[in-house]
Design a protein around this motif. Structure first.
Motif, PDB file in Angstrom:
ATOM      1  N   GLU A 211      73.514 121.210 -33.799  1.00  0.00           N
ATOM      2  CA  GLU A 211      73.648 122.208 -32.889  1.00  0.00           C
ATOM      3  C   GLU A 211      73.616 121.641 -31.185  1.00  0.00           C
ATOM      4  O   GLU A 211      72.916 120.986 -30.687  1.00  0.00           O
ATOM      5  CB  GLU A 211      72.268 122.882 -33.012  1.00  0.00           C
TER       6      GLU A 211
ATOM      7  N   VAL B  70      75.625 122.356 -27.177  1.00  0.00           N
ATOM      8  CA  VAL B  70      75.847 123.439 -26.341  1.00  0.00           C
ATOM      9  C   VAL B  70      76.565 122.667 -25.209  1.00  0.00           C
ATOM     10  O   VAL B  70      76.107 121.723 -24.745  1.00  0.00           O
ATOM     11  CB  VAL B  70      74.735 124.195 -25.878  1.00  0.00           C
TER      12      VAL B  70
ATOM     13  N   TYR C  65      79.823 126.934 -24.315  1.00  0.00           N
ATOM     14  CA  TYR C  65      80.519 126.628 -25.709  1.00  0.00           C
ATOM     15  C   TYR C  65      79.270 126.129 -26.695  1.00  0.00           C
ATOM     16  O   TYR C  65      78.474 125.515 -26.216  1.00  0.00           O
ATOM     17  CB  TYR C  65      81.193 125.264 -25.204  1.00  0.00           C
ATOM     18  N   VAL C  66      79.560 126.759 -27.897  1.00  0.00           N
ATOM     19  CA  VAL C  66      78.597 126.681 -28.894  1.00  0.00           C
ATOM     20  C   VAL C  66      79.132 125.705 -29.992  1.00  0.00           C
ATOM     21  O   VAL C  66      80.192 126.241 -30.575  1.00  0.00           O
ATOM     22  CB  VAL C  66      77.944 127.786 -29.299  1.00  0.00           C
TER      23      VAL C  66
ATOM     24  N   THR D  52      78.021 124.448 -33.868  1.00  0.00           N
ATOM     25  CA  THR D  52      76.741 123.959 -35.125  1.00  0.00           C
ATOM     26  C   THR D  52      77.212 123.215 -36.236  1.00  0.00           C
ATOM     27  O   THR D  52      76.563 123.183 -37.029  1.00  0.00           O
ATOM     28  CB  THR D  52      76.452 125.785 -35.672  1.00  0.00           C
TER      29      THR D  52
ATOM     30  N   TRP E 109      84.087 124.769 -32.108  1.00  0.00           N
ATOM     31  CA  TRP E 109      83.534 125.300 -30.857  1.00  0.00           C
ATOM     32  C   TRP E 109      83.850 126.596 -30.735  1.00  0.00           C
ATOM     33  O   TRP E 109      85.016 127.151 -31.202  1.00  0.00           O
ATOM     34  CB  TRP E 109      83.752 124.718 -29.659  1.00  0.00           C
TER      35      TRP E 109
ATOM     36  N   ARG F 148      80.444 131.812 -26.077  1.00  0.00           N
ATOM     37  CA  ARG F 148      79.580 132.943 -26.189  1.00  0.00           C
ATOM     38  C   ARG F 148      79.122 133.281 -24.790  1.00  0.00           C
ATOM     39  O   ARG F 148      78.666 132.607 -23.996  1.00  0.00           O
ATOM     40  CB  ARG F 148      78.322 132.227 -27.072  1.00  0.00           C
TER      41      ARG F 148
ATOM     42  N   ILE G  60      70.156 128.573 -30.260  1.00  0.00           N
ATOM     43  CA  ILE G  60      71.716 128.458 -30.230  1.00  0.00           C
ATOM     44  C   ILE G  60      72.185 129.764 -30.890  1.00  0.00           C
ATOM     45  O   ILE G  60      73.191 130.111 -30.688  1.00  0.00           O
ATOM     46  CB  ILE G  60      72.008 127.177 -30.734  1.00  0.00           C
TER      47      ILE G  60
END
Length: 465
Positions: free
Chosen positions: A35, A37, A54-55, A57, A63, A66, A116
């Motif tokens: 995870e 960011v 930007y996220v 997982t 990416w 959000r 997240i």
């Protein structure tokens, strides 16, 4: 050789993006390193009231964007924005300069998100006018079967002139209602000239020892245009109890004048706001502590070669083995470099990332050393590209900082740079999500037909032990 991956984090859905996504930052969840960011000067693609993060997982391979950060500006999203995960529980903390603020006044906000996966707007915990460049570092305090989030937001509080180097501290930020226990503390106890420098940096050891590094400006002289010749001392302070007492950061006194805060180096000069490779200079700092040894601290800064009459910018690294009381001579110098970032892994490897202006290119480098540069370090060129492409739309061009983090034995980092898809620009290789042709060196929109001009993108990297 340890493995290394570099990823342009602009999502495929933003293939038409041509904005200057500069000044990146990064957080990795220590419990779940998959995870991640990242942040940058990225506006909401739909022009909404919330700026994006930007996220990822999957450990930074793919990416998404959000938009959950309040106070968006239509051009840059927010001003400065930095992030940090709690060591347990996954809470994400963010420090921003809001894109919506009184004219001519910066507005710092400290934000919280439960994790997240949350798509809800971040909760505003603190709003203060006048601070600049918030820098988030998060630790934990174990109590019985629970862990409290101890959160630090270093900043340059221009409302406290001349002593502006400051740190906001909360000893229990996860569940408390706003302002979640945050209290501001001025950490410069001397008498700077006008103000301290913009960057204030934090290094936190698992035992609760916390260091803060800042530039105490001693003299300011107009150098023409918007540039200033600034003479400064680099000062480190320390708190042995997590910075949570009524008057923290007083546990390190200078060996010469006994004042609070040990001077790492004195009377250095920088031409603040001078330009190099379309980028402004001034205000570079980094600090890191060895997670296996609270006495082992590394510090870095940049100054003008040859003083006020000189040219360029030199990056310096020094080392302390006695909790910041005494410091080595330079163990590493790099000419015409800026944006130092330091981190120390669980096996005491020191990582140094920086951006160097060399042969009319910006070159982003990661160095890793096991012996403090006594022998040649592992050196990896992450990115190199012409410094005049694209033309700067605003300053900072690449950003006033990048970030490097250590999670266990791995190093994670982020930087911004020219996004031209050319294999020669990425000696270690790279992965793009956005539409890119590495043969023609051309970016395309989602239709794979419409050409997109080069711009500045944030790039993630991960060195696996």
């Amino acid at each position: 050789m340890p493995t290394l991956k570099v990823v342009d984090i602009t999502p495929a859905a933003l293939s038409g993006n041509a904005s200057q996504d500069a000044e990146p930052n990064l957080a990795v969840n220590p419990e779940h390193p998959e995870e991640v960011v990242a942040t940058a000067f990225t506006p909401d693609p739909m022009g909404g009231p919330f700026a994006p993060i930007y996220v990822s997982t999957d450990g930074g391979t793919t990416w998404s964007l959000r938009s959950i950060v309040p106070g968006a500006d239509i051009d840059t999203g927010t001003g400065d924005i930095t992030v940090g995960f709690a060591p347990r529980g996954g809470t994400l903390y963010t420090g921003i300069l809001s894109g919506r603020h009184p004219h001519g006044v910066t507005r710092m906000q400290i934000l919280r998100s439960p994790g997240i996966s949350s798509t809800e707007p971040m909760e505003v915990l603190v709003t203060r006018d006048r601070p600049d460049q918030p820098w988030v570092v998060v630790g934990g305090v174990r109590l019985h079967d629970t862990t409290r989030d101890r959160v630090y937001v270093a900043n340059n509080d221009l409302g406290k002139q001349p002593r502006t180097a400051s740190v906001e501290v909360s000893d229990d930020a996860r569940t408390a209602a706003a302002p979640a226990g945050f209290r501001p503390h001025v950490i410069d106890r001397r008498a700077p000239s006008g103000q301290d420098g913009p960057p204030v940096r934090i290094a936190l050891h698992p035992d609760g020892t916390v260091y803060a590094l800042f530039q105490s400006w001693q003299d300011i002289t107009q150098a023409g245009g918007n540039a200033l010749d600034v003479t400064f001392d680099v000062v480190v302070t320390r708190d042995d109890d997590g910075g949570v007492g009524p008057d923290p950061f007083q546990d390190l006194k200078d060996a010469e004048d006994s004042a609070i805060g040990q001077r790492v180096v004195t009377e250095r000069t920088e031409r603040f706001n001078a330009l190099m490779g379309q980028e402004r200079l001034g205000g570079d700092l980094a600090i890191a502590v060895d997670p296996t040894d609270a006495a082992g601290v590394w510090a870095s800064w940049c100054d003008r070669a040859g003083g006020a009459a000189g040219v360029g910018c030199v990056l310096h690294v020094r080392h302390s083995i006695d909790h910041g009381q005494t410091w080595s001579a330079d163990v590493r110098t790099v000419t015409n470099a800026k944006n130092p970032a330091l981190a120390v892994t669980a096996d005491s490897l020191v990582g140094l990332a920086y951006q160097q202006f060399k042969q009319e290119q910006w070159v982003t480098v990661l160095e890793v050393t096991a012996d403090g540069w006594t022998t040649p370090a592992e050196r990896r060129v992450l990115h190199q590209a012409p410094a005049d492409v694209p033309p700067a739309g605003f300053l900072p061009y690449l950003g006033d900082y990048i970030r490097l983090l250590a999670v266990d034995r791995d190093l994670y980092g982020v930087f911004s740079g020219n996004n031209t898809p050319d294999p020669a620009n990425f000696p270690e290789g790279v992965t793009y999500q956005r539409r890119a042709d590495f043969v023609s060196h051309q970016l395309f929109d989602l239709d794979n037909v419409t050409r997109v001009a080069p711009s500045i993108d944030p790039f993630f990297f991960h060195r696996t032990a």
